[in-house]
Design an enzyme around this catalytic site. Sequence first.
Site, short mmCIF file in Angstrom:
data_model
loop_
_atom_site.label_atom_id
_atom_site.label_comp_id
_atom_site.label_asym_id
_atom_site.label_seq_id
_atom_site.Cartn_x
_atom_site.Cartn_y
_atom_site.Cartn_z
N GLU A 238 -10.37 4.59 4.06
CA GLU A 238 -9.00 5.10 4.07
C GLU A 238 -8.92 6.53 4.61
O GLU A 238 -9.82 7.33 4.36
CB GLU A 238 -8.46 5.18 2.64
N CYS B 179 -6.64 13.79 4.97
CA CYS B 179 -7.64 13.57 3.93
C CYS B 179 -8.64 12.52 4.42
O CYS B 179 -8.23 11.42 4.79
CB CYS B 179 -6.93 13.10 2.67
N CYS C 281 -18.60 4.90 -3.70
CA CYS C 281 -19.17 6.10 -4.30
C CYS C 281 -20.03 5.66 -5.47
O CYS C 281 -19.68 4.71 -6.17
CB CYS C 281 -18.05 7.03 -4.78
N CYS D 23 -17.05 8.11 -11.72
CA CYS D 23 -16.01 8.71 -12.57
C CYS D 23 -15.10 7.60 -13.10
O CYS D 23 -14.72 6.70 -12.35
CB CYS D 23 -15.20 9.73 -11.77
N CYS E 4 -11.56 6.61 -11.39
CA CYS E 4 -11.47 6.60 -9.93
C CYS E 4 -11.67 5.21 -9.32
O CYS E 4 -12.66 4.54 -9.63
CB CYS E 4 -12.51 7.57 -9.37
N GLY F 7 -15.54 8.73 -1.64
CA GLY F 7 -16.92 9.19 -1.53
C GLY F 7 -17.14 10.61 -2.03
O GLY F 7 -16.21 11.39 -2.17
N LEU G 83 -12.90 19.00 -11.92
CA LEU G 83 -13.33 19.44 -13.25
C LEU G 83 -12.93 18.41 -14.32
O LEU G 83 -13.78 17.86 -15.01
CB LEU G 83 -12.70 20.81 -13.54
N ASN H 252 -3.46 9.17 -11.08
CA ASN H 252 -2.91 8.03 -10.34
C ASN H 252 -3.28 6.76 -11.06
O ASN H 252 -4.42 6.60 -11.49
CB ASN H 252 -3.51 7.97 -8.94
N CYS I 299 -6.55 7.79 -4.08
CA CYS I 299 -7.83 7.60 -3.42
C CYS I 299 -8.43 6.25 -3.75
O CYS I 299 -8.58 5.90 -4.90
CB CYS I 299 -8.82 8.65 -3.90
N1 SAH Z 1 -15.90 12.82 -4.66
C1 SAH Z 1 -15.18 14.02 -4.50
C2 SAH Z 1 -14.06 13.93 -3.49
C3 SAH Z 1 -13.27 12.66 -3.48
S1 SAH Z 1 -12.28 12.34 -4.89
C4 SAH Z 1 -14.67 14.51 -5.83
O1 SAH Z 1 -14.77 13.79 -6.80
O2 SAH Z 1 -14.21 15.64 -5.88
C5 SAH Z 1 -10.89 13.40 -4.58
C6 SAH Z 1 -10.13 13.84 -5.81
O3 SAH Z 1 -9.38 12.75 -6.39
C7 SAH Z 1 -11.06 14.32 -6.93
O4 SAH Z 1 -10.56 15.51 -7.49
C8 SAH Z 1 -11.00 13.17 -7.90
O5 SAH Z 1 -11.39 13.57 -9.16
C9 SAH Z 1 -9.55 12.74 -7.78
N2 SAH Z 1 -9.24 11.43 -8.32
C10 SAH Z 1 -9.98 10.31 -8.33
N3 SAH Z 1 -9.33 9.31 -8.95
C11 SAH Z 1 -8.14 9.79 -9.33
C12 SAH Z 1 -7.02 9.24 -10.04
N4 SAH Z 1 -7.00 7.97 -10.46
N5 SAH Z 1 -5.97 10.04 -10.26
C13 SAH Z 1 -5.98 11.34 -9.84
N6 SAH Z 1 -6.99 11.91 -9.18
C14 SAH Z 1 -8.08 11.15 -8.95
FE1 SF4 Z 2 -15.91 10.57 -8.80
FE2 SF4 Z 2 -15.07 11.54 -6.44
FE3 SF4 Z 2 -16.80 9.50 -6.52
FE4 SF4 Z 2 -14.31 9.11 -7.29
S1 SF4 Z 2 -14.98 9.66 -5.24
S2 SF4 Z 2 -16.16 8.40 -8.35
S3 SF4 Z 2 -13.80 11.07 -8.22
S4 SF4 Z 2 -17.17 11.56 -7.24
#
Ligand code: SAH
Ligand code: SF4
Length: 355
Positions: A91, A104, A111, A115, A118, A162, A218, A293, A336
């Site tokens: 994407e 973006c 990934c 998390c 995500c 990623g 964070l 989200n 994302c």
């Molecule tokens: N992997 C990197 C960059 C990609 S994720 C990272 O984790 O920073 C980009 C951003 O989207 C990160 O801040 C991540 O924590 C956030 N994100 C992921 N899933 C989300 C969700 N369901 N709602 C809001 N933010 C989310």
């Molecule tokens: Fe975590 Fe970023 Fe990977 Fe999603 S893309 S699992 S927020 S490290």
Amino acid sequence: MKPSVYDRTHEEWVTWMKEMGEPAFRADQVMDWLYKKRVDSFDEMSNLSKRVRESLHEAFRLDPLETLTVQESRDGTVKFLFQLHDHHAIETVIMQHNYGNSVCVTTQVGCRVGCTFCASTLGGLKRDLTTGEVVAQVLAAQKYLDRKGGSRVNSVVIMGIGEPFENYDATLSFIRVINDTHGLNIGQRHITVSTSGIVPSIYKFADEGLQVVLAISLHAPNQELRRKLMPVSRRYPLEELLEACQTYSEKTGRRLTYEYALIGGKNDQDEHAHELGQLLVGSGALVNLIPVNFVPERNYTRTSRNQIFRFQKIVESYKVNATIRREHGSDIDAACGQLRAKHMDEEEKNVPTDS
Ligand code: SAH
Ligand code: SF4
């Protein structure tokens, strides 16, 4: 398979041209064709000799990403689903701001960080993207804008699918290519890389001599909660992460952004806001509050508007700047990994939990 023309930095083009017995300025010319004139074939590179064009043709691929879908939101957000040569889907999003367009980009297919909130990590990591595959996303977005009236991509956020710091070398070359004056000429201060907190890479990145904005995901004000939401915190605890961040801002003179997704009942209470304020007081950092989200595979709820504002006020009472992120493309699958997750076979998904 031949490498992509979009894989190479200016320096690498200079080396290639030298090997061909050509002067260094040919590197400028190739990059101008690719990124300024944005041609789709070597034949169009009319100031290069036939011999050089043929050698380019033999050595490299010049193929754009294949577009699977384009969703256009009422607020101007555009979301692309691209297909890579091995059929994986990724994407890319264009967001319109009052200061211009930002794009973006995705750095990995999936990934492995895991998390819990995500969508990108559903199904794990399939593979890293190459430099060229990341560059091609920005170029495709710019070509879309060219067709829509010609506005420019002003900034790039490495915040798609990623973990960029788990694909470090490609991410770094990507930054160099888009930043190059013969590339897309996107200023370093207009490039943001977001990481979940891969500590050794933050130290390495601090020594690259760049002025790129670093955003840290964070999402929790203490280690206990963070390790539940983000397993990466077990490998790199919060305290070590904050030390690395401090080093990054000292070495680069850039202030950091901390991303904080508010998840109903998990990390969005007043006590969390106080803890966050105390954690970052005096750091000069900016906190970006993001209403989580919705991801269909999760049962997380969203924080009420009132509580979001309350949270912001509490954090700011510690003289820590906090902004609430405007939502882009809420009428399309803008979170994302959502579009890709929908596209993926249900069977591939493997949902991590936060306990
Ligand atoms: N992997 C990197 C960059 C990609 S994720 C990272 O984790 O920073 C980009 C951003 O989207 C990160 O801040 C991540 O924590 C956030 N994100 C992921 N899933 C989300 C969700 N369901 N709602 C809001 N933010 C989310
Ligand atoms: Fe975590 Fe970023 Fe990977 Fe999603 S893309 S699992 S927020 S490290």
